[in-house]
Write a protein that holds these residues in place. Structure first.
Motif, mmCIF file in Angstrom:
data_model
loop_
_atom_site.group_PDB
_atom_site.id
_atom_site.type_symbol
_atom_site.label_atom_id
_atom_site.label_comp_id
_atom_site.label_asym_id
_atom_site.label_seq_id
_atom_site.Cartn_x
_atom_site.Cartn_y
_atom_site.Cartn_z
ATOM 1 N N SER A 165 0.835 -1.205 0.000
ATOM 2 C CA SER A 165 0.000 0.000 0.000
ATOM 3 C C SER A 165 0.864 1.246 0.000
ATOM 4 C CB SER A 165 -0.929 0.015 1.224
ATOM 5 O OG SER A 165 -0.174 0.129 2.425
ATOM 6 N N HIS A 180 3.546 7.287 2.581
ATOM 7 C CA HIS A 180 3.885 6.192 3.482
ATOM 8 C C HIS A 180 3.703 4.898 2.701
ATOM 9 C CE1 HIS A 180 4.383 4.132 7.336
ATOM 10 N NE2 HIS A 180 3.401 3.321 6.960
ATOM 11 N N ALA A 181 4.778 4.139 2.552
ATOM 12 C CA ALA A 181 4.755 2.912 1.758
ATOM 13 C C ALA A 181 4.920 1.703 2.677
ATOM 14 C CB ALA A 181 5.869 2.933 0.713
ATOM 15 N N VAL A 182 4.090 0.693 2.455
ATOM 16 C CA VAL A 182 4.136 -0.538 3.242
ATOM 17 C C VAL A 182 4.517 -1.691 2.320
ATOM 18 C CG1 VAL A 182 2.825 -2.144 4.686
ATOM 19 C CG2 VAL A 182 2.374 0.318 4.825
ATOM 20 N N ASP A 184 5.411 -5.763 1.849
ATOM 21 C CA ASP A 184 5.080 -7.060 2.443
ATOM 22 C C ASP A 184 6.332 -7.907 2.635
ATOM 23 O OD1 ASP A 184 3.775 -9.262 3.360
ATOM 24 O OD2 ASP A 184 2.833 -9.793 1.451
ATOM 25 N N SER A 314 11.055 3.259 8.436
ATOM 26 C CA SER A 314 10.216 3.987 9.388
ATOM 27 C C SER A 314 9.290 3.054 10.172
ATOM 28 C CB SER A 314 9.393 5.059 8.666
ATOM 29 O OG SER A 314 8.592 4.498 7.649
ATOM 30 N N SER A 315 9.731 1.838 10.409
ATOM 31 C CA SER A 315 8.965 0.901 11.230
ATOM 32 C C SER A 315 9.928 0.051 12.036
ATOM 33 C CB SER A 315 8.082 0.000 10.353
ATOM 34 O OG SER A 315 8.868 -0.719 9.409
ATOM 35 N N ASN A 320 6.135 -4.641 13.604
ATOM 36 C CA ASN A 320 5.592 -4.978 12.277
ATOM 37 C C ASN A 320 6.386 -6.130 11.673
ATOM 38 O OD1 ASN A 320 3.909 -2.240 11.815
ATOM 39 N ND2 ASN A 320 5.944 -1.703 12.572
ATOM 40 N N GLU A 323 6.071 -6.705 7.805
ATOM 41 C CA GLU A 323 6.119 -5.541 6.919
ATOM 42 C C GLU A 323 7.374 -4.719 7.183
ATOM 43 O OE1 GLU A 323 1.256 -4.658 6.905
ATOM 44 O OE2 GLU A 323 2.639 -3.396 8.067
ATOM 45 N N HIS A 325 8.207 -0.452 6.524
ATOM 46 C CA HIS A 325 7.581 0.796 6.109
ATOM 47 C C HIS A 325 8.639 1.823 5.691
ATOM 48 C CE1 HIS A 325 3.871 -0.060 8.907
ATOM 49 N NE2 HIS A 325 4.172 -1.066 8.111
ATOM 50 N N THR A 327 9.043 6.144 4.491
ATOM 51 C CA THR A 327 8.476 7.483 4.392
ATOM 52 C C THR A 327 9.216 8.193 3.268
ATOM 53 O OG1 THR A 327 8.079 7.468 6.784
ATOM 54 C CG2 THR A 327 7.945 9.596 5.655
ATOM 55 N N TYR A 420 2.493 12.003 10.606
ATOM 56 C CA TYR A 420 2.264 11.034 11.694
ATOM 57 C C TYR A 420 1.773 11.711 12.976
ATOM 58 C CZ TYR A 420 5.098 8.088 8.589
ATOM 59 O OH TYR A 420 5.596 7.408 7.514
#
Length: 521
Positions: A165, A180-182, A184, A314-315, A320, A323, A325, A327, A420
Motif C-alpha cells: 500500500s 507512506h509505503a508498506v 510485504d 520507518s517501522s 511490524n 512488513e 515501512h 516514508t 504522523y
C-alpha cells in the motif's frame, strides 16, 4: 601493504563478511598491519604513527577537494587518500562508512568507484584517478571469488518483495508530496533493526524510456550486451541503466560521435563538468545535440547501472514483523520545459503497487538505539527525517523503555505537513515519547526551523545532555544537519559556559562515544 581479510571459515554470514573485509581494510588506517588468525581475530604485527580518523584534517566537506587532498601526505596509504577525496562524510549511501568503502576499494573488495553520493562528480573522478594511478590494487589484494550473499541483505542479491500500500501523508493543499509505503515481508524470514535502511531497486519512467528509444531510432527489442548479460533495449533502459544522469563516459561517447563541431564542443564541456547537479537527462542530450548519434549499443553500454536507492526504515520489526515501512518524498518538478520525476520516489508512489519490488536491508553501523532502555534520547528529524524516529518510538514502546524521548520535528505547515501527528500524540499518551517540539517554518511571520527550536530549548536540552542523553539527527546533510550541528555547539557553549572550540570538542566527544549519531544524506 596487503589489506587484512577475514578467512572463509570466519563465523559470519557471507554478506556481512564482505562488508567486514572492507572495514578491516580501512582499519589499516590506524597505522598497524593486521594478521588474522583462523578465528578471525586480529593481531598487530607492525606499528606506524597512528591517525585518529575522526580528527583527520580532511574530515570537512566544506573544504575544496584540492585543499582536502593537500592535507594528505603523498605517500599516505591509498585508503587515506580515498577518504580525503570523499571528505569522510560517513553518510552510508555507498553501503559502507567511508573507512570501509575506501578500504574495500583499495583492497579490490569493491569494484564500483562511483558510489560516493555526496561527493558528486569531482569526488568520483578523483577516486577513479587515485585507483588508476595506484599500484595498491593488484592480484595480491584482489578478493577471492565471493560466496553467494544472503538474500535480502546484500545489494547484489535482493529479495523480491511486493508493495502492499501507498498513501499520502500531507494534507490537501500542501506543495509537498510525502507518502507512506508498506512493503510485504510475510514468510520472507527477513528481519531488521531500528536505524537500518532499505535499498530499493527502482525502474525508470516509461515515458522517458520511450523518448530515448525514439530519439535513437532504436527498436525496443534490439539486443544490448551489458556486463550483466544480454537484454533487450527496453529491458536495459527500464530497469538496468541510469538514464536520468548520463555518465561521463556516455557523454564522451556522444561528444565523439557528434558531426557538428558546436555539438561536440558543448558535449565535451558538459562531460568535463558532469551532469550530477543538473536536471538534464539522456533524452535532453539526444534532443539538444541531434548530430551526436553514436552506435546505440555502445552508448547504452557506457551508461552507469541504475543503482538502488536507500531509505531510512520507518517501522520497527518487532512492531511490524510482516512488513517494512518507508516514508518517501515524491520528487516532481519542471525544468527546461519538461516535467521531471525522482526515479525511485515516483516509482514507489506511482508505479510499484502490487508489483515485484527488489529490496535489500542495509544494517546501520553507527545509528541505533542505546542498549539501556533507561537512557534518554533526543531525536531531530524534520520532514522525511522523521522516518527512523518512528521506528525508534515503536521499538521503545515495545520495550516499554523508561528513558525519556524528545522529538524535534519540522515542516512548512502544521495543518498539512504534520507527518504522523496522530501516531506521535498516541506515543505521548503512552509514554514512549515524553516531549515533542515542532517547527512549522511557514506558519508565522518569520521562518522557524528545528535548529531554532534547539536554541530556544537550550536550558532543558543541556539538562538532558548532562543526564546522558543520546542525540540523533536524520535528514539533509548540506543544510539542515550542518545548521543543527552549529545549533548544538551554540547550546553547549551557552549552557555549559564553554569557549566555542571547547563546545565543539564536547560534541565531538559525544560522537566518538556513540552519543551523537547522524543519518544524513
Amino acid at each position: 601493504m596487503q589489506a587484512p581479510r577475514l578467512p572463509d571459515n570466519a563465523p559470519f554470514d557471507p554478506g556481512y563478511r564482505a562488508w567486514l573485509n572492507g572495514y578491516l581494510a580501512g582499519l589499516t588506517s590506524t597505522g598497524e598491519d593486521l594478521e588474522l588468525d583462523v578465528d578471525g581475530s586480529a593481531e598487530p604485527v607492525s606499528t606506524q604513527k597512528a591517525i585518529d580518523l575522526d580528527e583527520a584534517a580532511w574530515h570537512d566537506m566544506s573544504l575544496p577537494l584540492d585543499e582536502r587532498m593537500s592535507l594528505v601526505a603523498e605517500d599516505a596509504p591509498l585508503h587515506h587518500r580515498l577518504m580525503a577525496a570523499m571528505a569522510q562524510q560517513d553518510c552510508g549511501q555507498c553501503g559502507y562508512d567511508c573507512k570501509g568503502y575506501s578500504g574495500a576499494l583499495a583492497s579490490g573488495e569493491e569494484t564500483d568507484p562511483g558510489l560516493c553520493v555526496p561527493g558528486s562528480a569531482k569526488t568520483r573522478k578523483k577516486v577513479k584517478a587515485l585507483l588508476e594511478t595506484s599500484d595498491t590494487v593488484n592480484s595480491a589484494t584482489a578478493p577471492s571469488t565471493p560466496e553467494m550473499p544472503v538474500m535480502g541483505y546484500a545489494k547484489n542479491h535482493p529479495y523480491m518483495a511486493h508493495l502492499k500500500s501507498v498513501h499520502r501523508l500531507n494534507g490537501q493543499g500542501s506543495p509537498k508530496e510525502t507518502v507512506h509505503a508498506v512493503i510485504d515481508l510475510k514468510d520472507s524470514g527477513l528481519e531488521y533493526s531500528p536505524g537500518d535502511s532499505l535499498g530499493v531497486y527502482p525502474r525508470n519512467s516509461p515515458g522517458l524510456v520511450t523518448g530515448i528509444l525514439s530519439a535513437l531510432s532504436l527498436d525496443a527489442r534490439a539486443s544490448i550486451a551489458l556486463r550483466e548479460g544480454e537484454y533487450t533495449a527496453h529491458e536495459a533502459l527500464c530497469g538496468l541503466l541510469d538514464v536520468t544522469c548520463p555518465s561521463d563516459e556516455a557523454l564522451e561517447c556522444l561528444a565523439q560521435s557528434a558531426s557538428r563541431p558546436a555539438d561536440r564542443e558543448a558535449l565535451e564541456a558538459i562531460a568535463e563538468e558532469s551532469l550530477d547537479d543538473s536536471p538534464l537527462d539522456l533524452y535532453d542530450m539526444l534532443s539538444r545535440y541531434p548530430s551526436a548519434r553514436p552506435d546505440s549499443a555502445e552508448l547504452l553500454s557506457r551508461l552507469n547501472p541504475l543503482r538502488p536507492r536507500l531509505y531510512s526504515i520507518s517501522s520497527a520489526y518487532r512492531h511490524n514483523p510482516d512488513e517494512v515501512h518507508l516514508t518517501v518524498a515524491a520528487v516532481r518538478y519542471e525544468a527546461e520545459g519538461r516535467q521531471r520525476e525522482g526515479v525511485a520516489s515516483t516509482f514507489i508512489s506511482d508505479r510499484a503497487l502490487g508489483k515485484p519490488l527488489p529490496i535489500y536491508f542495509q544494517k546501520a553501523h553507527d545509528f541505533g538505539l542505546p542498549d539501556d532502555d533507561q537512557t534518554p534520547i533526543i531525536m531531530i528529524g524534520p520532514g522525511t527525517g522523521i522516518a527512523p524516529f518512528r521506528a525508534f518510538l515503536q521499538e521503545r514502546a515495545h520495550q516499554q523503555a523508561t528513558g525519556g524521548a524528545w522529538l524535534f520535528f519540522g515542516n512548512p505547515h502544521e495543518r498539512t505537513d504534520f507527518l504522523y501527528r496522530e501516531e506521535l500524540e498516541a506515543c505521548m499518551d503512552g509514554g514512549a515519547l515524553t516531549r515533542l517540539t515542532t517547527a512549522f517554518s511557514r506558519d508565522g511571520t518569520e521562518k522557524v526551523y528545528v535548529q531554532d527550536r534547539l536554541i530556544e530549548q537550550s536550558h532543558d536540552l543541556w539538562q538532558w545532555l548532562e543526564a546522558g542523553a543520546h542525540i540523533y539527527v536524520c535528514g539533509d546533510a548540506t543544510q539542515m544537519a550542518a545548521a543543527v550541528h552549529e545549533a548544538l555547539i551554540h547550546v553547549i557553549q551557552k549552557e555549559g559556559r564553554y569557549e566555542k572550540a571547547d563546545a565543539s570538542d564536547y560534541l565531538a566527544a559525544l560522537s566518538k562515544n556513540g552519543r551523537y549519531q547522524r543519518d544524513i544524506y
